[in-house]
Design a protein around this motif. Structure first.
Motif, mmCIF file in Angstrom:
data_model
loop_
_atom_site.group_PDB
_atom_site.id
_atom_site.type_symbol
_atom_site.label_atom_id
_atom_site.label_comp_id
_atom_site.label_asym_id
_atom_site.label_seq_id
_atom_site.Cartn_x
_atom_site.Cartn_y
_atom_site.Cartn_z
ATOM 1 N N SER A 81 28.736 26.684 -20.620
ATOM 2 C CA SER A 81 28.574 25.332 -21.393
ATOM 3 C C SER A 81 29.650 24.544 -20.473
ATOM 4 O O SER A 81 29.362 23.345 -20.095
ATOM 5 N N ASP A 94 28.785 32.491 -22.647
ATOM 6 C CA ASP A 94 28.239 31.259 -23.250
ATOM 7 C C ASP A 94 29.055 29.934 -23.078
ATOM 8 O O ASP A 94 28.648 28.825 -22.490
ATOM 9 N N THR A 95 30.298 30.180 -23.512
ATOM 10 C CA THR A 95 31.247 29.089 -23.414
ATOM 11 C C THR A 95 31.854 28.662 -21.982
ATOM 12 O O THR A 95 31.618 27.539 -21.581
ATOM 13 N N ARG A 106 22.874 24.555 -30.851
ATOM 14 C CA ARG A 106 23.367 24.676 -29.411
ATOM 15 C C ARG A 106 24.334 25.656 -29.602
ATOM 16 O O ARG A 106 24.837 26.233 -28.298
ATOM 17 N N GLU A 107 24.654 26.573 -30.618
ATOM 18 C CA GLU A 107 25.785 27.532 -30.788
ATOM 19 C C GLU A 107 24.826 28.894 -31.129
ATOM 20 O O GLU A 107 24.809 29.262 -32.123
ATOM 21 N N ARG A 108 24.624 29.652 -29.995
ATOM 22 C CA ARG A 108 23.941 30.960 -30.298
ATOM 23 C C ARG A 108 24.533 31.835 -31.067
ATOM 24 O O ARG A 108 23.951 32.587 -32.052
ATOM 25 N N TYR A 129 26.913 31.657 -33.469
ATOM 26 C CA TYR A 129 27.203 31.142 -34.791
ATOM 27 C C TYR A 129 25.610 31.129 -35.185
ATOM 28 O O TYR A 129 25.607 31.872 -36.441
#
Length: 366
Positions: free
Chosen positions: A7, A3-4, A258-260, A262
């Motif tokens: 992004s 994911d990072t 936006r932070e899955r 988390y």
């Protein structure tokens, strides 16, 4: 990690695509105290959710498992109108006086003279467990908004944090004997309003209102990028409409969405009342998540603070433009507006957060 990396790649290829720009509360949206200054009608109504005006001048209110009838001067008289088989939400009435009511987890029921009759529990083979709004069409059929096929009405914050888009609009026959899906893939549709040959649909998690042709075809935009999560719609005698909002958006929540990773950990490990999520009311608990600047040193909430809960009703023109608004700010008490209805020159609003039915002053549009 993936994911990072995605992004970072997205930001490199499309600079600024991750910027969250919330709309300004200005102009017709300028904050005020009009909901807090409104007069509560009678005693508190815990669980109040929707309003329905009847031809005789009385008003029906859904609250818990009951539908109450308010009548008399200033709607000061209350009586049980119908005892329902579950928690009642949305209400709608046909021309012949038949009332349709949404039952949490159990679909829609048809009520005649205060007695529950026919029921609709599924459409196209899928159960109707989360009906959020109802509207009766000119031919007598009933339009039904289902917020989610996965979560129940009280689990709306979970549905938002899970980034679901499993809602739909269903059209059922007047006797509830049959139903079919008109459109699916909606992100918590929470309001319906008939406008000519189209149906306005509020889509809470996408912060917009769309116009859906009943004869079929592509939906068109009425409002987009709203400052909050739109709920129910009602017609105004001036030709416009009223739109209630569950809560307003904040930069903190937009970031969390936006932070899955988390969000998934928060949903799995934290008590739901302490999630970073919008709420119908502020609890004041010391574990309640706050955004910087929300509390003064003396514990006084700043009215301009980024709010967890808020009260907001928008007045729309016939074209869907925002022309006026009524607010209960962060320091106010009349939060979590789930329905608003114009009656006899006044605006009645349901503050589910405070459990109050409000009588608000409004003016005719010139």
């Amino acid at each position: 990690m993936l994911d990072t990396l995605f992004s970072r790649l997205k930001e490199a290829l499309w600079p600024g695509s991750e910027v969250v720009a919330l709309p300004m509360m200005d102009g017709a949206l300028k904050p005020n105290r009009r909901l807090d200054d409104a007069a509560p009608i009678g005693e508190a109504l815990p669980g109040c959710d929707d309003l329905l005006a009847l031809d005789d001048g009385s008003v029906l209110v859904s609250a818990g498992r009951q539908v109450l009838r308010l009548s008399g001067p200033a709607l000061g008289e209350r009586a049980l109108w119908c005892d329902c088989p579950g928690t009642v939400g949305a209400l709608a009435a046909a021309r012949d006086g038949t009332v349709y009511a949404a039952i949490a987890g159990a679909g829609v029921v048809r009520i005649e003279q205060g007695r529950v009759g026919a029921r609709l529990e599924q459409a196209d083979g899928q159960p109707l467990r989360c009906v959020t709004a109802l509207a009766v069409l000119p031919d007598g059929r009933v339009a039904i908004a289902e917020g989610s096929s996965i979560n129940l009405p009280d689990d709306w914050t979970r549905d938002l944090l899970e980034r679901r888009a499993h809602g739909r609009v269903v059209v059922a026959s007047a006797d509830l004997s049959s139903a079919s899906t008109l459109v699916s893939g909606l992100a918590w549709p929470d309001g319906l309003l008939l406008r000519g040959t189209s149906l306005w649909v509020s889509e809470a998690w996408r912060h917009r209102v769309q116009s859906l042709p009943l004869a079929g075809g592509a939906a068109t935009s009425v409002l987009h990028n709203l400052p909050g999560y739109p709920a129910r719609l009602s017609a105004d005698p001036d030709g416009g409409a009223w739109l209630s909002l569950l809560a307003v958006r904040t930069q903190l929540l937009e970031f969390v969405l936006r932070e899955r990773a988390y969000r998934e950990q928060m949903l799995a490990t934290i008590d739901p009342q302490h999630w970073i999520a919008p709420s119908l009311r502020a609890t004041g608990h010391y574990l309640e998540p706050l955004q910087g600047g929300a509390i003064k040193k003396l514990g006084i909430v700043k009215p301009w603070a980024p709010p967890r809960s808020y009260g907001l009703v928008l007045r729309l023109s016939g074209k869907g433009e925002i022309v006026d608004s009524l607010h209960s700010r962060a320091a106010g008490t009349h939060h979590g507006i789930t329905a608003a209805l114009r009656r006899d020159g006044r605006l009645l609003a349901v503050s589910k957060g405070s459990g109050r039915l409000l009588d608000c002053a409004v003016e005719d549009l010139r």
